[in-house]
Write a protein that holds these residues in place. Structure first.
Motif, short mmCIF file in Angstrom:
data_model
loop_
_atom_site.label_atom_id
_atom_site.label_comp_id
_atom_site.label_asym_id
_atom_site.label_seq_id
_atom_site.Cartn_x
_atom_site.Cartn_y
_atom_site.Cartn_z
N GLY A 68 -67.14 62.65 3.78
CA GLY A 68 -68.26 61.80 3.40
C GLY A 68 -69.40 62.50 2.69
N ARG A 69 -69.18 63.74 2.28
CA ARG A 69 -70.22 64.48 1.55
C ARG A 69 -69.65 65.06 0.26
NH1 ARG A 69 -74.97 65.22 4.14
NH2 ARG A 69 -75.03 64.62 6.34
N THR A 70 -70.53 65.23 -0.73
CA THR A 70 -70.11 65.72 -2.04
C THR A 70 -71.08 66.79 -2.52
OG1 THR A 70 -69.08 63.64 -2.66
CG2 THR A 70 -69.71 65.09 -4.46
N TRP A 71 -70.53 67.83 -3.10
CA TRP A 71 -71.31 68.85 -3.80
C TRP A 71 -70.93 68.79 -5.27
CZ3 TRP A 71 -69.74 72.86 -6.93
CH2 TRP A 71 -70.70 73.82 -7.27
N THR A 72 -71.93 68.81 -6.16
CA THR A 72 -71.65 68.83 -7.59
C THR A 72 -72.36 70.00 -8.24
OG1 THR A 72 -73.53 67.37 -8.09
CG2 THR A 72 -71.38 66.32 -7.70
N ALA A 73 -71.71 70.59 -9.23
CA ALA A 73 -72.31 71.72 -9.94
C ALA A 73 -73.58 71.30 -10.66
CB ALA A 73 -71.31 72.29 -10.94
N ALA A 74 -73.59 70.07 -11.18
CA ALA A 74 -74.76 69.59 -11.93
C ALA A 74 -75.99 69.48 -11.05
CB ALA A 74 -74.45 68.24 -12.56
N ASP A 75 -75.81 69.13 -9.76
CA ASP A 75 -76.93 69.01 -8.82
C ASP A 75 -76.75 69.99 -7.67
OD1 ASP A 75 -78.35 66.94 -10.12
OD2 ASP A 75 -76.94 65.46 -9.34
N SER A 76 -76.31 71.20 -8.00
CA SER A 76 -75.98 72.15 -6.95
C SER A 76 -77.17 72.53 -6.08
CB SER A 76 -75.36 73.41 -7.56
OG SER A 76 -76.25 74.00 -8.51
N GLY A 77 -78.37 72.43 -6.66
CA GLY A 77 -79.56 72.77 -5.89
C GLY A 77 -79.81 71.83 -4.72
N LYS A 78 -79.20 70.65 -4.74
CA LYS A 78 -79.38 69.68 -3.66
C LYS A 78 -78.38 69.87 -2.53
CE LYS A 78 -81.12 66.12 -6.82
NZ LYS A 78 -80.89 64.75 -7.36
N GLY A 79 -77.42 70.77 -2.71
CA GLY A 79 -76.44 71.02 -1.67
C GLY A 79 -75.48 69.86 -1.48
N TRP A 80 -75.01 69.67 -0.25
CA TRP A 80 -74.07 68.60 0.07
C TRP A 80 -74.82 67.28 0.22
CZ3 TRP A 80 -68.93 69.24 -0.17
CH2 TRP A 80 -68.43 70.54 -0.10
N GLN A 81 -74.37 66.26 -0.54
CA GLN A 81 -75.00 64.95 -0.51
C GLN A 81 -74.04 63.93 0.08
OE1 GLN A 81 -78.35 64.46 -1.87
NE2 GLN A 81 -78.12 66.68 -1.56
#
Length: 316
Positions: free
Chosen positions: A280-293
């Motif tokens: 249920g969590r996602t990490w993306t390189a584009a928003d990597s500063g936000k961590g797991w969302q």
């Protein structure tokens, strides 16, 4: 009358030379630090773990160091070794090479663990392969009776035979935090940021599959792909089914899932990984500063995927 001004001028000249030398030394130290850490604003990986008193403790490293540590952990997982073995190995590599795969060292020492070809650790080419060198470290460690109950310095020294055995001790706390994150232990997490596009790196879905199998073992992926399998051979996405960890480990299925997801994050730069999803969590390189969302509820089911799989998507 002329002696005093001459002595004073000489002292001033010596002071200026000393000041200039100090500045040069400071600049050299700064440049070395920037070289090792990647400089200000460079990508970073941070481990956050709960301390003994419930406080949060952090340890920061470069993506290169995180990737090497993830490989060391994965090789232990493929051999069914306990978390303590990973902590001993990572602390050793921290001391020997700073978790960098270097091609130089004392005498003929090279690689993550500074193993020596002349001492029958293998050829230089073999030792410079992190999977091989980690495997050799564990092979020797497994021969040490009761290594998991020994002080880390003693266990590491039985393998390394270093001239400075007590030096491993100073890395034990950070190695334990990093190990906890890499093995999926509750209370420890690794997050990595990327400040450069992944498109300029080599990698892709096929490379991810190859690296997964090489580091975790062939059982990590289904035997079939393409028609009737989970992913097409040339697809950008890689689906890793999460099964309990191997024999000899105490990890849960969820812990195994985070182990795989964290491995993918640690290798995201060199494997051109754009997105990782699990539980249920996602990490993306584009928003990597936000961590797991958190992902939208039901997004996996709508796409025909199990929320229990680790889903990795690479760049084109």
């Amino acid at each position: 009358m002329s002696a005093q001004p001459t002595a004073l001028a000489r002292r001033k000249r010596l002071w200026r030379i000393s000041a200039a030398f100090a500045v040069l030394i400071g600049l050299a130290v700064y440049l070395v630090v920037q070289y090792v850490t990647g400089g200000p604003g460079a990508p970073r990986c941070t481990v956050q773990a709960e301390g003994a008193e419930g406080n949060t403790e952090a340890y920061e490293m470069t993506p290169e160091q995180a990737a090497n540590a993830a490989t060391i952990s994965a090789v232990a997982s493929s051999r069914g070794l306990p978390e303590r073995a990973v902590t001993i190995a990572i602390a050793t590599a921290m001391q020997e090479s700073g978790l960098r795969n270097i091609d130089f060292g004392d005498r003929d020492s090279v690689g993550l663990f500074q193993q020596r070809p002349s001492q029958d650790w293998g050829t230089v080419k073999q030792i410079m392969d992190p999977v091989y060198s980690a495997g050799e470290f564990y092979r020797h460690l497994a021969k040490v009776p009761g290594y998991s109950r020994l002080p880390l310095t003693v266990a590491a020294q039985k393998v390394q035979r270093s001239g400075y055995p007590q030096a491993y001790a100073k890395h034990e706390a950070n190695a334990a935090r990093l190990t906890g994150a890499l093995t999926g232990r509750d209370g420890a997490a690794l997050t990595c940021t990327q400040s450069r596009p992944v498109d300029d790196q080599t990698g892709g879905g096929a490379t991810v599959r190859e690296k997964l199998v090489r580091e975790f073992g062939p059982e990590v992926l289904p035997r079939t792909t393409g028609a009737g399998g989970r992913d097409a051979a040339g697809a950008r996405s890689v689906t890793v089914p999460v099964r309990p960890a191997g024999p000899g480990t105490a990890g849960t299925t969820a812990q195994r899932g985070w182990e795989l997801a964290t491995w993918a994050m640690a290798h995201s730069a060199d494997l051109r990984i754009e997105q990782i999803s699990y539980a249920g969590r996602t990490w993306t390189a584009a928003d990597s500063g936000k961590g797991w969302q958190k992902k939208p509820t039901g997004s996996d089911a709508a796409a025909g995927r199990s929320a229990g799989d680790v889903r990795i998507i690479t760049a084109q």
